[in-house]
Design a protein around this motif. Structure first.
Motif, short mmCIF file in Angstrom:
data_model
loop_
_atom_site.label_atom_id
_atom_site.label_comp_id
_atom_site.label_asym_id
_atom_site.label_seq_id
_atom_site.Cartn_x
_atom_site.Cartn_y
_atom_site.Cartn_z
N ILE A 1 -1.39 -3.59 -5.86
CA ILE A 1 -1.46 -3.89 -4.64
C ILE A 1 -1.66 -5.37 -4.19
N TYR B 1 -9.50 -0.44 -6.49
CA TYR B 1 -9.58 -1.98 -6.93
C TYR B 1 -10.30 -2.11 -8.31
N GLY C 1 0.78 -1.14 -0.13
CA GLY C 1 0.09 -0.03 -0.13
C GLY C 1 0.74 1.21 -0.04
N ASP D 1 -7.40 1.85 4.03
CA ASP D 1 -7.49 1.62 2.49
C ASP D 1 -8.12 2.78 1.66
N THR E 1 -6.37 2.87 -2.08
CA THR E 1 -6.40 1.96 -3.19
C THR E 1 -7.54 1.75 -4.10
N ASN F 1 -11.97 4.76 -4.64
CA ASN F 1 -11.16 3.95 -3.53
C ASN F 1 -11.95 3.12 -2.80
N GLY G 1 -3.19 -2.51 2.18
CA GLY G 1 -3.87 -0.97 2.29
C GLY G 1 -3.60 -0.36 3.56
N SER H 1 1.60 1.70 -4.33
CA SER H 1 0.54 2.07 -5.55
C SER H 1 -0.71 2.47 -4.80
N ASP H 2 -1.64 2.97 -5.76
CA ASP H 2 -2.93 3.23 -5.40
C ASP H 2 -3.67 2.31 -6.41
N ASN H 3 -3.11 1.68 -7.27
CA ASN H 3 -3.71 0.62 -8.15
C ASN H 3 -3.93 -0.70 -7.55
N GLY H 4 -5.24 -1.28 -7.50
CA GLY H 4 -5.48 -2.08 -6.65
C GLY H 4 -4.92 -3.30 -7.48
#
Lengths: 590, 475
Positions: free
Chosen positions: B282, B319, B164, B314, B317, B330, B310, B276-279
């Motif tokens: 993660i 997803y 995360g 969380d 992130t 998010n 996360g 990263s914030d990309n699910g």
């Protein structure tokens, strides 16, 4: 890109010398103001600070009399507060130190990453000395990194030459000599005779411990690998213990390290170590500090400090609604970040400015896309160029895209977080944590954003109004002239923007009609200058401020106000303060 | 100068990687073999999800949300019981699962639901300072830390892994504690975590590495001892230096803590974007962490791992929506059913279904852990998973209400026959009655922890909480 502007304010530069005793109107626990009257602030005469902001935007600064001697050079009462003796290098410091140990222009290309350090609550920087620690995971990271550095160093002639100059005879005497020389730089002080012998013994064993390098070079590699795992490398250690006149003077080498890790985030260079070796550093601090401030490494430190203070790290996640702002660039965050750092560097270094200039200068750096947001006339390319932003609409860092757009939703500005930032980070006004279960903000329809926020947070008799009413919202509402991409606007949802408010500052209240009046009040506020100085003192010490820091903080803040100190001058005062060469006689937590 | 690739360094520091289909090749410590202990002492790997699950709930935003997470009926876990629920992602493993309902956390005064859930989850403790919300700290050690220091050789600390962004709500990584207010730092990079557990295989170069490190360690230990003798050392500095001193370890020969070359390549690829914030990134990094966790327990490096997915809520992130192929809002927004830390606060359409999609992705990720643990076969012919526990749990019970009740505990493995398997059980407590500390007592006991009297651990966490285990979960 709005029309209209705010009337230009009059001359605002604070020029009178004065000594001000500051008392905050708020206690630490409660937000409810005792009242809007002037607080008693002691004997100094304290003029009327409840200004009358008018629509012509005249300044609301108070006039005060000097009640004491001027503060220039006053160091009475400055002393050191208790602190750790073992400042573990931050990860950035480790990287910079290894870079400088091998005299390279950039960091060595290692593949190791260090496990992240947790942040401490209540302290914004990464160098909290008393809490940085070496646990199992980080010890393992350090071990692998030391291996990598040593392997790199002996494999590259340029790096190897720093430790083992060409032509070094391969015998025990040279081994001892290079251990002494390298050791003094790696440990930032001369090795003791015992330490020297221990590393010589390790050197001599080394050839049997490496299969891929031979003889003398194996010894060099072994010594590098071992020294980089030593606590004397990993921690900046202050071991002086003799108490003289109620405090512990630091040794020459300890001062050298304090100086270099503060101004350069790295190890002392050869001139500093030589001066320390000759016992000539403490008596010549101004010259060395001035030299160091002119070095690019100090500029990097200053820029990074402001990045943390102004939360520039959050700019990257600026993300605007494509429906409401179809023209907002996708990389607005990146542009805002670059603009921020170039602005800080320009103001502080090119122009020798201080916190006043940071808050009020309308210079900045734009490209075609941000010029459109700012309404700067002319044609621009993709690269940021230096410009004057429209003087009627922009004044300082609080009117730039970074601060405004990162404290906004994807659709609307966020006066609560803008206000909280100004109150906490610029004026050092403390407030308790918000309560549990904060309701979400309502959709803004048929009213202005400000009205929606007021409805939510300023209901009479609610728990919210105690802090939002007098403290948080007033610092944010003046910025309602800037929307979620930081474009200037006179209307919001078809209604005129109301940017007036009454802020708590310097023990009293100040009415402001627009953001410029607020900015000018901040830029000429004794508590804002003192708050700025406080952040530097904390960063230098690697911990939150305590009572013992107050004399230094007050002197720096007062000088910043009275003399319009540049940031560089402020740092020079800080490092030449008596506290910078002292440890407290009292250890941390007893 | 070229940047050294990470995999070359791994080889340079050791040697050829080995695959590990069977545990007979493990180089377990001589002491353990001599004591004729079970071939694999029980272990636990925790995987933590934030923001609750899409269980049946009545929300202002969506209305009556149907049950999409939990099985239909208490009793045997079979395909029909979980069909259409997030748990049906674990269809192949139902006979190795224990799903527990009615585990309820204590409503400690954290002043924030996420702090209350995330910080209590492995500690069963309230806050050090009440009402601190996002600045909270738990007032005691976490169970993964207790298991590590009590049961690992040399008291090695638990492995704490994190996927995360580094600085989110509650300061990012927040579930593992060494003690009151003393948060552990995680390993975020799966490759770095692998490097730290990896031992050395039996090639000649390894002997030199071990010997070199021992020489360095002896020298450094001497230096640490001298520093610890400084007359003016504060208690605080002493504690930090002792932590450092205890961290210094001699390298061991171990035949086992290595992936094959293919597995290393996969680890490198999956673990790349751990911040990263990309699910997708993660969850890939989480799979990488879980692979490392499985290897770590397989080769005896540790008996305790905590993996956090996360940050504190969380809230970064995003997803991916499997229907549209787009990244969703998010996860924190979805769990609120609104864009609620956005000032709009408008309701996200179908956010109950979107929450369910995230639950499925976590279930798929947990399945990866079960697969990894099932790859190993112990000398007695059982699967490694059965020897220990894989625990998927959450900070919260549901979405907008942020309930402390019905905290999901999905337990894979039986810890060598200690816990029931293939069952969906309702813990025996009144509705909303706090018993989460008893779940931690039960898990700790399963792995081998005991209380002061030598009986099953019954007093972990806040001393005010009622003592005991959830005996209804035991075989």
């Amino acid at each position: 890109m709005g029309n209209g502007s705010l009337a230009a304010p009059g001359a605002l530069r604070w020029s009178a010398t004065h000594a001000v005793a500051l008392a905050l109107a708020l206690s630490a626990a409660a937000c409810s103001p005792d009242g809007d009257e002037d607080e008693d602030v002691g004997e100094s005469s304290f003029g009327d600070t409840t200004g009358t902001g008018s629509s012509t935007g005249s300044s609301t600064t108070a006039s005060t009399e000097a009640s004491g001697s001027d503060t220039t050079g006053d160091t009475d009462g400055e002393t050191a507060a208790p602190n750790t003796r073992f400042y573990r290098l931050t990860h950035q410091q480790w990287t910079n130190t290894v870079r400088d140990l091998f005299e390279r222009p950039v960091a060595l290309p290692l593949s190791t990453t260090f496990r992240a350090d947790a942040r401490e609550n209540g302290y914004m920087f990464e160098n909290y000395g008393a809490s940085l620690e070496v646990d199992q995971a980080l010890w393992s990271d350090y071990r692998i990194a030391a291996f990598e550095v040593a392997e790199l160093a002996v494999g590259d002639p340029t790096l190897l030459a720093v430790v083992m100059p060409p032509g070094t005879p391969e015998d025990e005497a040279s081994a001892r000599a290079l251990i002494v020389a390298f050791g003094e730089r790696a440990f930032r002080r001369p090795l003791t005779p015992e330490e020297t012998e221990a590393y010589v013994a390790l050197f001599l064993r080394a050839p049997t411990l490496y299969t891929d390098v031979s003889g003398f070079v194996a010894g060099v590699r072994m010594v590098i690998e071992a020294m980089l795992q030593s606590p004397h490398f990993l921690y900046r250690i202050e071991s002086s213990a003799d108490v003289i006149d109620g405090a512990i003077p630091l040794s020459e080498y300890e001062v050298a390290s304090r100086l270099s890790y503060f101004l350069w985030n790295s190890m002392p260079d050869r001139p500093l170590l030589q001066a320390a070796s000759a016992g000539a550093l403490k008596g010549d601090l101004v010259a060395h500090a001035s030299r160091m401030l002119a070095d690019p490494r100090a500029r990097a430190t200053v820029e990074a400090f402001h990045g943390v203070l102004f939360q520039a790290g959050e700019f990257a996640s600026i993300d605007r609604s494509a429906t409401v702002f179809p023209n907002a660039p996708a990389d607005l965050g990146a542009l805002a970040t670059e603009e921020f750092y170039r602005f800080v560097g320009e103001i502080i270094y090119a122009e020798g400015g201080g916190v006043y200039e940071l808050l009020t200068s309308s210079k900045s750096f734009v490209n075609a896309e941000t010029a459109a947001i700012y309404g700067v006339p002319g044609t621009f390319g993709d690269v940021l160029e230096r410009v004057e932003l429209p003087a009627g609409q922009r004044r300082g860092i609080l009117t730039q895209i970074g601060f405004l757009a990162s404290n906004a939703s994807s659709v609307n500005p966020d006066p609560i977080h803008r206000g909280k930032f100004v109150a906490e980070r610029l004026a050092c006004l403390h407030m308790p944590a918000p309560p549990n279960n904060i309701p979400p903000l309502p959709v803004v329809e048929g009213q202005t954003n400000r009205q929606a926020i007021e409805e939510l947070t300023e209901q009479p008799e609610s728990t919210c109004i105690g802090c939002h009413g007098p403290l948080i919202n007033p610092f944010g509402f003046p910025f309602e002239h800037y929307d979620a991409v930081a474009a200037f606007r006179m209307t919001d949802n078809g209604f005129p923007v109301d940017a007036s408010s009454t802020v708590l500052l310097d023990g009293g209240t100040i009415d402001v009609a627009n953001p410029f009046e607020l900015i000018d009040a901040l830029a000429t506020s004794p508590s804002v200058h003192e708050c700025y100085a406080r952040h530097w003192v904390e960063y230098a010490a690697g911990r939150p401020s305590t009572d013992a820091d107050e004399p230094l903080i007050e002197h720096l803040g007062a000088a910043s106000m009275a003399e319009g100190l540049s940031v560089q001058e402020l740092l020079l005062r800080l490092v030449t303060s008596p506290t910078f060469q002292l440890r407290s006689a009292q250890e941390l937590n007893g | 100068m070229n940047k050294i690739s990470r995999r070359l360094v791994l080889r340079g520091a050791g040697s050829v990687a080995l695959g590990l289909p069977l545990l007979e090749s493990l180089g377990r410590s001589k002491a353990a073999r001599a004591a004729a202990e079970p071939a694999v002492p029980p272990f636990v790997i925790f995987m933590r999800q934030a923001d609750g699950v899409a269980s049946a709930q009545d929300t202002q935003e969506v209305g009556q949300e149907p049950e999409r997470f939990w099985p239909r009926n208490y009793g045997a876990l079979d395909a029909a019981n979980v069909e259409g629920r997030a748990l049906d992602e674990l269809g192949d493993y139902l006979s190795q699962l224990l799903v527990v309902h009615n585990v309820n956390m204590q409503d400690f005064p954290y002043a924030d639901g996420h702090a209350r859930g995330a910080l209590q989850g492995l500690t069963a403790r309230g806050p050090v300072v009440a009402g601190a919300a996002g600045d909270s700290e738990a007032d005691g050690e976490s169970i993964d830390h207790r298991i590590g220091t009590a049961l690992n050789e040399d008291g090695r600390e638990s492995l704490f892994l994190y996927a995360g962004l580094p600085w989110g709500w509650l300061g990012g990584a927040c579930i593992s504690y060494r003690g009151s207010g003393n948060r552990k730092n995680p390993q975020a990079d799966p490759m770095a975590a692998y490097a730290s557990i990896m031992g050395l295989s039996g090639e000649e170069a390894a002997a030199e590495i071990v010997e070199r490190q021992r020489s360095v360690n002896d020298l450094v230990r001497g230096q640490m001892a001298a520093l610890l003798n400084h007359p003016a050392l504060s208690a605080h500095d002493r504690e930090r230096l002792e932590l450092h001193r205890a961290a210094i370890r001699d390298l061991e020969f171990s035949l086992s803590c290595r992936f094959s070359a293919e597995q290393e390549a996969l680890l490198d690829e999956e673990g790349r974007n751990y911040s990263s914030d990309n699910g997708d990134d993660i969850l890939a990094a989480t799979r990488a962490h879980l692979s490392v966790a499985a290897l770590a327990v397989a080769c005896g490096y540790t008996r305790s791992v905590a993996v956090q997915v996360g940050d504190g809520n969380d809230g970064s992130t995003r997803y991916r929506n499997p229907d549209s192929g787009q990244l969703m809002e998010n996860f924190h927004y979805l769990s609120h059913r609104r864009q609620s830390h956005d000032s709009e606060g408008s309701i996200i359409p179908n956010s109950d279904v979107l929450h369910h999609y995230v639950d499925r992705q976590f279930a798929q990720t947990f399945r990866h852990l079960l697969e990894e643990l099932n790859r190993f076969v112990t000398p007695d012919g059982n699967r490694l998973l059965d020897a220990g526990l894989a625990v998927w749990y959450n900070d919260l019970g549901n979405g907008p209400a942020h309930s402390p009740a019905n905290i999901p505990f999905i337990i894979g493995g039986s810890a060598g026959g200690f816990l029931k398997q293939g069952q969906y059980i309702r813990a025996e407590a009144g509705e909303w009655e706090p018993n989460h500390n008893k779940m931690l007592n039960t898990l700790g006991s399963a792995v081998g922890l005991r209380n002061g009297a030598g009986e099953y651990l019954d007093d972990f966490g806040d001393p005010e909480l009622p003592k005991g285990i959830l005996s209804e979960l035991l075989v």
